[in-house]
Scaffold this motif. Structure first.
Motif: not given
Ligand code: NAD
Length: 541
Positions: A187-190, A194, A212, A248, A263, A265-266, A273, A293-295, A327, A456
């Motif tokens: 999961s992401p921080f924001n 989510i 995680k 992991l 997943f 995150g970015s 992954i 779901e990503t950036g 996001c 997005l």
């Molecule tokens: P991030 O990618 O830095 O981290 C997301 C998660 O992945 C965290 O738990 C992190 O610890 C983990 N992670 C990082 N590197 C990893 C690896 N190599 N292997 C496994 N896990 C790993 O993202 P963030 O800064 O937490 O969140 C912001 C990003 O998320 C932005 O890009 C945003 O656009 C995106 N986001 C997208 C959506 C969506 O619905 N599309 C929603 C929320 C956030």
């Protein structure tokens, strides 16, 4: 056992509390903020329902006051990650054979607990740990969390009741089996919501998870886990393991029984992954389902018929709420020259009213960005722009990380529609604007479509229906969530299923039945009532 054929009712969205001065909810929230600021929480791993402390801890801080430590969190090594995989596998049979109605009712209980007993605890933890103001926390950690829990339970009930037809002489059924193995959730921080949804959608369909969480949302995420346990989630169904990504690699990501990854995150992290799982493909029992779901590089596109004040409001709310760290946050706009000056005037007036500060100050519109890495990244783009002859900063541009990670709401006007801040995800309070000649509406729509790798969210502002329809057509693939005369943020569960394609992810639409379908592996069962007794067919006579 109850043998009724039960269906959960379609819920309504959780009402948003307003936190007006003097209101009961404001008093309760302030009291909870005080309490959490004066205690220090020791956050363990939770594996097989048991708390595990590794002694290797990281501090959990407030981004707006980074000297303030809210607690410490234990970090898993490969050993504990492996324990979590084992616990998820052990819990699987009992969990998947439990009636889905019982699984759903655990989630509904969690929703009730959050709506009543734990609303302020979860909102306060999200405010302090992720630097959200009371309103941003309320729509995330109360309302959206609750909506995900209730709506998904309803969607699951629709999925299970969807069955094939049976011709005379046979009975056909679809069994919605959970995936074979365990699921990794990252999961992401924001959004607290989510983190909840990544796990609940998976377990609702009978799977178990190794979770995680992000290292910068541990405070609220730990409470989510505790609330699910209080709601009756059996041990081992979700295993909470804060850890580094390195832990992991040699465990989860090369495990034979890895059945899927949920997943958010970015894009870079998801790509990484995906590459790792591809490299390990021969080792898996099944093809793991990858849902990410990503950036985003979300846009607001205005036609000359747009109302400048409505447009300016969407730009300011869309770009700067939660410091541009949604996001879906608007981060680029295309505005026709004829309405630019008026729109700019309103944008500047509105920004002048924005207060940036501590979440406990209820008059703030914006708070801190999540951490130092993010602060440095955002300020890097701003500094680059100060040196550029392709773009100008019209407001903002300053930041300070002394007390907290604060960045001013910043607006850049780019001469070049491909200027770096028009194309790359910055994930901070920075809006880049390209002013286009009114006559080049369609050409500029094409630039908007082709500018960034993401797709997005996006919105069109227009009071001309023909222009609106043209934008819908040219931008068909530019956004998975497309808004007309609205900001591109604020999707609600059950109303605007969320997700985008291209570089923004697999578009499996969280907050809808579409996402739940990814966590089942259906089995078709045909029963023939009276089997034939001879192999020849009548046409052969
Ligand atoms: P991030 O990618 O830095 O981290 C997301 C998660 O992945 C965290 O738990 C992190 O610890 C983990 N992670 C990082 N590197 C990893 C690896 N190599 N292997 C496994 N896990 C790993 O993202 P963030 O800064 O937490 O969140 C912001 C990003 O998320 C932005 O890009 C945003 O656009 C995106 N986001 C997208 C959506 C969506 O619905 N599309 C929603 C929320 C956030």
């Amino acid at each position: 056992m109850n043998n009724a054929l039960y269906e959960f009712q379609r819920p309504v969205n959780e009402p948003i509390k307003s936190y007006l001065k003097g209101s009961e909810e404001r008093k309760l929230l302030e009291k909870e903020l005080e309490r959490q600021l004066h205690e220090s929480v020791d956050i363990p791993l939770i594996i097989g329902g048991k708390e595990v402390r590794t002694g290797n801890t990281i501090p959990v801080i407030c981004p707006h006051d980074h000297h303030h430590i809210l607690g410490h969190c234990h970090v898993a090594s490969e050993k504990e990650v492996t324990m979590a995989i084992d616990a998820s596998q052990k819990a699987k049979i009992d969990w998947m054979t439990l009636s889905w109605v019982e699984r759903g009712s655990i989630l509904l209980k969690a929703a009730e607990l959050i709506s009543t007993k734990y609303r302020y605890l979860l909102n306060s933890a999200t405010m302090l740990g992720q630097s959200k103001n009371c309103f941003q926390a309320e729509i995330d950690s109360a309302c959206e969390v609750i909506d995900f829990l209730r709506f998904n339970t309803f969607f699951a009930s629709q999925i299970y009741s969807d069955q094939p037809v049976s011709d005379r002489g046979m009975v056909n059924r679809l069994e919605y089996r959970p995936l074979e193995g365990f699921i990794l959730t990252v999961s992401p921080f924001n959004f607290t919501a989510i983190a909840m949804n990544l796990n609940l959608s998976v377990i609702l369909m009978g799977n178990t998870t190794v979770w995680k969480p992000s290292s910068t949302s541990l405070f609220s995420n730990y409470y989510l886990m505790k609330i699910l346990m209080e709601a009756g989630m059996p041990e081992g169904v979700i295993n909470f393991i804060p850890c580094s990504s390195a832990s992991l690699q040699n465990t989860v990501l090369c495990h034979r029984d890895l059945a899927g990854i949920h997943f958010t995150g970015s894009s870079n992290t998801f790509n990484h992954i995906w590459q790792q799982t591809s490299a390990n493909l021969a080792q898996y029992k099944s093809y793991p389902k990858l849902v990410g779901e990503t950036g985003g590089k979300d846009f607001i596109f205005a036609h000359a018929s747009a109302n400048p004040r409505e447009l300016a409001t969407a730009i300011v709310r869309g770009a700067f709420e939660y410091q541009g760290q949604k996001c879906s946050a608007a981060s680029r706009s295309y505005i026709p020259a004829s309405i630019w000056q008026e729109t700019k005037k309103y944008v500047l007036e509105m920004i002048a009213e924005i207060k940036v500060g501590d979440v406990t100050d209820f008059s703030t519109f914006m708070n801190a960005v999540i951490d130092e890495k993010s602060f440095n990244n955002i300020m890097g783009y701003i500094e680059k722009t100060k040196q550029s002859n392709e773009a100008t900063i019209v407001v903002g541009g300053k930041g300070s990380k002394e007390q907290g990670y604060f960045v001013e709401p910043t607006v850049i006007v780019a001469e070049n529609p491909h200027y770096i801040t028009m194309e790359e995800e910055i994930f901070g309070p920075v809006m880049s604007i390209f002013v286009y000649p009114d006559k080049q509406y369609e050409e500029t729509l094409k630039i908007c479509d082709q500018t960034s790798p993401y797709a997005l969210t996006g919105s069109i502002f227009s009071n001309d229906k023909y222009a609106m329809v043209t934008a819908c057509r040219i931008l068909r693939y530019a956004a998975g969530n497309f808004y007309i005369n609205d900001k591109p943020t604020g999707a609600m569960v059950g109303q605007q299923p969320f997700g985008g394609a291209r570089g923004s992810g697999t578009n499996d639409k969280s907050g809808s039945y579409l996402n739940l379908l990814r966590w089942v592996s259906p089995r078709t069962i045909k029963e023939t009532l009276i089997p034939p007794t001879h192999h020849l067919y009548p046409y052969m006579d």
